[in-house]
Enzyme design. Structure first.
Site, PDB file in Angstrom:
ATOM      1  N   ASP A 295      -0.792   7.159  11.525  1.00 33.46           N
ATOM      2  CA  ASP A 295      -1.704   5.916  10.596  1.00 33.46           C
ATOM      3  C   ASP A 295      -0.489   5.044  10.308  1.00 33.46           C
ATOM      4  OD1 ASP A 295      -3.704   5.267   9.246  1.00 33.46           O
ATOM      5  OD2 ASP A 295      -3.537   6.392   7.572  1.00 33.46           O
TER       6      ASP A 295
ATOM      7  N   GLY B  84      -7.275   7.401   0.179  1.00 31.74           N
ATOM      8  CA  GLY B  84      -8.245   8.383   0.668  1.00 31.74           C
ATOM      9  C   GLY B  84      -8.333   9.847  -0.360  1.00 31.74           C
ATOM     10  N   PHE B  85      -7.060  10.072  -0.425  1.00 24.61           N
ATOM     11  CA  PHE B  85      -6.912  11.458  -1.159  1.00 24.61           C
ATOM     12  C   PHE B  85      -6.135  11.471  -2.530  1.00 24.61           C
ATOM     13  CE2 PHE B  85      -7.715  12.379   3.537  1.00 24.61           C
ATOM     14  CZ  PHE B  85      -8.796  13.064   3.224  1.00 24.61           C
ATOM     15  N   GLY B  86      -5.804  10.202  -2.714  1.00 30.79           N
ATOM     16  CA  GLY B  86      -4.891  10.323  -4.196  1.00 30.79           C
ATOM     17  C   GLY B  86      -4.554   8.957  -4.855  1.00 30.79           C
TER      18      GLY B  86
ATOM     19  N   GLY C 163      -1.715   2.138  -6.863  1.00 29.54           N
ATOM     20  CA  GLY C 163      -2.448   2.296  -5.604  1.00 29.54           C
ATOM     21  C   GLY C 163      -3.568   3.248  -5.645  1.00 29.54           C
TER      22      GLY C 163
ATOM     23  N   VAL D 186      -1.891   6.686  -6.800  1.00 28.90           N
ATOM     24  CA  VAL D 186      -0.401   6.599  -6.872  1.00 28.90           C
ATOM     25  C   VAL D 186      -0.022   5.786  -8.178  1.00 28.90           C
ATOM     26  CG1 VAL D 186       1.634   5.566  -5.978  1.00 28.90           C
ATOM     27  CG2 VAL D 186      -0.131   6.447  -4.277  1.00 28.90           C
TER      28      VAL D 186
ATOM     29  N   LYS E 187       2.253  10.498  -6.477  1.00 28.35           N
ATOM     30  CA  LYS E 187       0.914  10.396  -6.035  1.00 28.35           C
ATOM     31  C   LYS E 187       0.134  11.819  -6.379  1.00 28.35           C
ATOM     32  CE  LYS E 187      -0.530  10.665  -1.258  1.00 28.35           C
ATOM     33  NZ  LYS E 187      -0.384   9.886   0.079  1.00 28.35           N
TER      34      LYS E 187
END
Ligand SMILES: *[C@@H]1O[C@H](CO)[C@@H](O)[C@H](O)[C@H]1NC(C)=O
Ligand SMILES: *[C@@H]1O[C@H](CO)[C@@H](O)[C@H](O)[C@H]1NC(C)=O
Ligand SMILES: *[C@@H]1O[C@H](CO)[C@@H](O)[C@H](O)[C@H]1NC(C)=O
Ligand SMILES: *[C@@H]1O[C@H](CO)[C@@H](O)[C@H](O)[C@H]1NC(C)=O
Ligand SMILES: *[C@@H]1O[C@H](CO)[C@@H](O)[C@H](O)[C@H]1NC(C)=O
Ligand SMILES: *[C@@H]1O[C@H](CO)[C@@H](O)[C@H](O)[C@H]1NC(C)=O
Length: 925
Positions: free
Chosen positions: A706, A588-590, A585, A592, A606
């Site tokens: 979220d 936005g910031f990483g 996956g 996986v 992650k």
């Protein structure tokens, strides 16, 4: 976009969001739609002229300047039919009046903006349990005469802080009168309290003392015992104008009502009141009506001034007055005897026996006469409490005064020493104290069995010192018990908290024993959290003492609360040096990655991709902060993390079935089966439990911000866990709502948060509602492929929900709908609408959501025990349940509490204490 859709704030979402955030805020279910439903369900007569497209022009309906309905006044209209649940959507409704009609069915929830509720004299079959929760504007409640099932006045009524009138006569209330109607309660403005004709029992609570109530009507209870105890508290309710306590089981005397200078209407009839009618009542200038029939009142028949309406107190109605002539005094002997039993609270047995005006003419209990004079008083073994009256001394012919074996307190009055014929005074076996006066020689004095006799003050406080007899003493005993109760409560509470702490420590200890591998663990890990300028700043640092190989190594250690250590080399190795094919996956910031440790444990790694300006760093530390503090079966657990200058890595348990979004929206592409309804339901409940835990069950309030299907991960067994805590915010202590930088995903973002940045737990509830809608419909929160007015799921869903015909068509076609499923979907659809209500206060708490969902989900039985279940304890249980289980195992367990300090410091869970979800929901109101 990654396959898992692990995108928060991805660019496409973002653009979408900008366009549609305005939509989110402005669209709501219109009042007119709701009013049209009401029109149907109550069969509104043509005379109402409810036809204009503008509901504000309808008869019996009023709107505010923004054309929102604020009043519906349809009382006395001979209406049949029922009220629709949709009424709750009239979010600005202030007055709802439908009194004196023939309306049936359950009464619906109404908006928390409600100020007046007049629904008395109908046939409503129920009122929602927590109807009053959060009703902080409600001033006037009149629900009398409805065939409700038996119910108790619950603590949620306390939310109605504006309450002035609470009238609930003949609506099957059971239990006792709550103790929060008094001066120190939540209703400073309460003036009218009517609870007549219910099935209440118990006493008038002492807490009513000092209340501002002007009308108190509690007459005619239907319970076996009715209301009992004394009326003493009335003497301190100085605002009273009307007292209706008739037709109950009250005992003791009429209290001194001389402070009640507005009192005009007093109905005391049909009780068991005793004693002399106080002259202060007869002298009250404000008095207009008084009813005393059918009591055991004693002394002279009262004579009220002209103009005061008095019921027939002498003729037919029973009382024990000494004569038949109002105002005529009793004989001196009777007066003395009455004054003697006054400080004993005018016990009922004397009132029943002492008839007429001559104690020696009839057989009066406790009185022995000789030659028309009283020679012996024998009050032994009568269960008396109170004090010894000095007026015994006026009975100059008395030879024996026997009051042994009671519960009498106070001192022996000096006056008794002057009785000329006294031969024997027996006060043994009571609770007397004080100096024993010196009696003349020849008087036989029996004072044994009084532990404190001779002492100035009672050492063992007991019985009354205010001289009001039996019932008061009972009250005092009750107080004593409740004080003990508090102590017991505190002790239990401490034991409880310790117990929970031990359970949790034990679990971590167990885990660490299972998982400990070689490697050096840091001596301390500290996470500092501070609240600055509206942003929660989290700093994390790992301190590793020198000497070990790792200390100088350029790699970094993953550190986990249960001491599991994974080095960066291992992480590189298991992810093939973070190779493409291990990617599961992207967010936005990483990115996986999936990996497998040599012991077979599957992990998800992650790898944070930090922007040039260090964006993402906050999310990284926030996630660590949160996940080291919270642990729950339905929150993805952090197994470890790793940070150095270049790499920021988070290691989680691997959820084999991936994100819920894949199963809802991409099942075709993924070649998997669409989810059955039961699975969807169980997933929803899991998620709800996870969020409920974040909101209320930890020491602090966490807000996820979220919640969406791509952040809900499924395990092999299809049980769900909430993931991605990068945006979680910790509510500052004591603050239910606070401002933050906007973050989250449009389509799921609560309107008040999107428009003002004000964040409460209700923002998560909103998002969860959207997820429920997605679960039901299989449609995404924002669906660009739809015609413009249908793009936004919440708006579309709300519209479809209001129309029974369209409802069926919005259910995901892959769900097999039979009758049972349909009912279940229907309930969840309503819940979804409730969760995504426009105003945050209209949304339920997650605990309510969990209740609704768990009632729909069949009890899920785990096929194999997991670690948490070893002692039969799992995180699904309420904490009190867990404690009980734990205590059951206490004896047999070999609990090792010698945890190392560093384990203690990092096992964030060990500091968890139980906080009721109630407390947190209050904080949100
Ligand atoms: C008062 O009523 C309560 C509850 O109905 C009962 O338990 C109690 O015994 C009663 N007290 C007296 C003095 O009758
Ligand atoms: C009445 O109020 C006084 C003063 O506040 C208090 O001492 C007394 O205990 C109260 N009596 C009752 C019966 O509540
Ligand atoms: C109370 O007394 C008034 C005045 O005599 C009378 O009109 C009224 O009917 C009485 N009420 C009851 C419930 O007995
Ligand atoms: C009763 O008391 C009165 C006055 O106290 C006294 O005159 C009378 O003799 C007494 N009767 C008897 C039988 O003692
Ligand atoms: C554990 O925490 C306490 C208080 O926060 C601190 O004084 C102590 O140094 C810590 N222990 C270790 C080993 O870090
Ligand atoms: C892993 O990748 C790094 C660069 O990202 C490279 O320097 C290193 O040699 C690689 N190691 C292996 C075992 O492929």
């Amino acid at each position: 976009m990654g396959k898992l859709g692990l995108s928060y704030g991805g660019s496409l979402d973002f653009v979408f969001g900008l366009v549609f955030s305005i939509l989110v805020i402005s669209i709501r279910c219109e009042d007119v739609e709701v009013m049209n439903i009401l029109k149907k369900t109550i069969n509104a007569p043509v005379t109402f002229q409810w036809t204009d497209p503008d509901v504000c022009k309808w008869k019996h309906v009023n709107c505010d300047s923004r054309k929102h309905v604020i009043a519906i006044q349809i009382g006395n209209q001979n209406l049949q039919g029922f009220l629709p649940k949709e009424l709750v959507m009239l979010t600005t409704l202030q007055k709802f009046e439908c009194q004196r009609n023939g309306l049936t069915g359950p009464f619906p929830y109404l908006s928390k903006s409600l100020q007046r509720l007049l629904i008395h004299d109908n046939k409503f079959s129920s009122l929602p349990n927590n109807f009053f929760t959060g009703m902080s504007n409600l001033q006037e409640v009149e629900i009398d005469n409805n065939p409700l099932p038996p119910w108790q006045i619950s603590n949620s009524l306390k939310d109605c802080v504006a309450l002035q009138t609470f009238s609930a006569e003949s609506v099957s209330i059971v239990g006792t009168i709550p103790d929060f109607f008094g001066r120190d309660g939540p209703f400073p403005g309460l003036v009218f309290l009517a609870l007549s004709g219910n099935s209440l029992e118990g006493v008038l609570p002492a807490s009513l003392s000092g209340s501002s109530i002007e009308n108190l009507l509690v007459n005619g209870q239907n319970s076996n015992n009715k209301l009992n105890g004394t009326l003493i508290v009335l003497q301190n309710m100085t605002s009273l104008k009307q007292i209706w306590v008739n037709d109950n089981s009250f005992t003791g005397p009429i209290p001194d009502l001389s402070q009640l200078n507005q009192l005009s209407d007093v109905n005391l009839r049909d009780n068991q009141l005793t004693g002399v009618v106080p002259p202060s009542l007869m002298n009250l200038p404000s008095l207009q009506v008084v009813n005393l029939t059918n009591n055991r009142l004693q002394g002279p028949p009262p004579k009220f001034r002209d103009g005061v309406g008095v019921d027939n107190i002498i003729g037919g109605g029973r009382n024990e007055f000494c004569t038949n002539v109002p105002g005529q005094p009793c004989s001196p002997l009777v007066n003395i005897l009455l004054s003697v039993v006054e400080p004993l609270g005018y016990p009922l047995k004397f009132a029943e026996s002492w008839q007429g005006n001559d104690p020696c003419a009839n057989k009066w209990i406790g009185i022995v006469c000789s030659g028309g004079n009283i020679s012996i008083i024998n009050f032994q073994n009568m269960g008396l409490s109170g004090t010894i009256s000095p007026n015994f001394a006026s009975l100059s012919s008395l030879t024996k005064l026997l009051i042994a074996n009671n519960d009498i307190t106070g001192a022996i009055p000096n006056q008794l020493t002057s009785m000329p014929l006294l031969q024997e005074l027996d006060v043994s076996n009571n609770n007397l104290y004080g100096r024993v006066p010196s009696f003349p020689k020849g008087v036989v004095l029996k004072i044994g069995g009084n532990p404190d006799i001779g002492k100035d003050k009672p050492i063992t406080p007991s019985a009354s010192s205010h001289g009001f007899g039996k019932d008061n003493d009972k009250d005092e005993d009750k107080n004593k018990n409740s004080v003990d109760g508090v102590n017991v409560g505190i002790v239990l509470g401490v034991v409880f908290v310790l117990g929970i702490g031990v359970i949790i420590l034990f679990m971590f200890w167990k885990r660490s024993r299972n998982h400990t591998k070689k490697g050096k663990k840091p001596d301390a890990i500290t996470i500092h959290s501070s609240y600055k300028g509206g942003e929660n700043v989290v700093k994390a640092s790992v301190v590793v003492s020198g000497g070990g190989n790792d200390a100088l190594s350029p790699t970094c250690n993953a550190y986990e609360v249960s001491n599991m250590v994974i080095s960066i080399q291992v992480l590189r190795q298991v992810t093939n040096n973070f190779s493409e094919e291990k990617i599961v996956g992207k967010g936005g910031f990483g990115i996986v990655y999936k990996g497998e440790l040599h012991d077979g444990t599957q992990i998800a790694v992650k790898r944070m991709q930090l922007g040039m300006m260090g964006e993402g760093s906050n999310e990284f530390t926030s996630e660590i902060e949160v996940l080291t503090k919270v642990r729950h079966k339905h929150l993805v657990s952090l197994l470890g993390y790793c940070l150095d200058e270049n790499e920021k890595l988070l290691v989680y348990e691997y959820m084999t079935r991936g994100a819920l979004s894949k199963h809802l929206f991409d099942w075709k592409e993924e070649g998997i089966k669409p989810l059955e309804w039961k699975t969807r339901l169980s997933i929803a409940l899991d998620v709800a439990r996870g969020i409920e835990y974040l909101h209320g069950l930890t020491q602090q309030i966490f807000i996820h911000r979220d919640i969406k299907p791509s952040n809900i991960l499924l395990g092999e067994d299809m049980r769900a866990k909430v993931s991605d805590f990068g945006l979680v915010r910790l509510a500052p202590e004591g603050k239910a709502s606070f401002q933050t930088r906007l973050a989250g995903t449009f389509g799921y973002m609560a309107p008040e948060y999107a428009s003002t940045g004000r964040l409460t737990t209700k923002a998560d509830v909103y998002s969860f509602g959207v997820v429920l809608m997605e679960i039901i419909t299989g449609r995404k929160a924002l669906d660009g492929s739809q015609p413009e007015e249908n793009i936004h799921l919440v708006t579309w869903f709300c519209r479809m929900l209001l129309n029974k015909d369209s409802f069926q068509s919005m259910i995901d076609r892959t769900i097999e709908v039979d009758e049972e499923t349909y009912a279940s979907i229907n309930t969840v659809a309503e819940l979804a609408g409730h969760c995504s209500a426009r105003e945050p206060y209209q949304r339920p708490d997650m605990s309510h959501v969990v209740n609704v969902l768990s009632s729909l989900v069949e009890v899920w039985k785990p096929t194999k025990q997991d670690v948490d279940d070893i002692y039969g304890i799992n995180f699904d249980m309420t904490l009190p349940e867990a404690l009980k289980r734990w205590q059951a195992f206490e004896g047999s367990s070999t609990l090792d509490l010698t945890l190392s300090p560093s384990t203690m410091n990092t096992s964030g869970g060990s500091t968890q204490t139980y906080q009721s979800s109630n407390a947190s929901s209050h904080a949100q109101m």
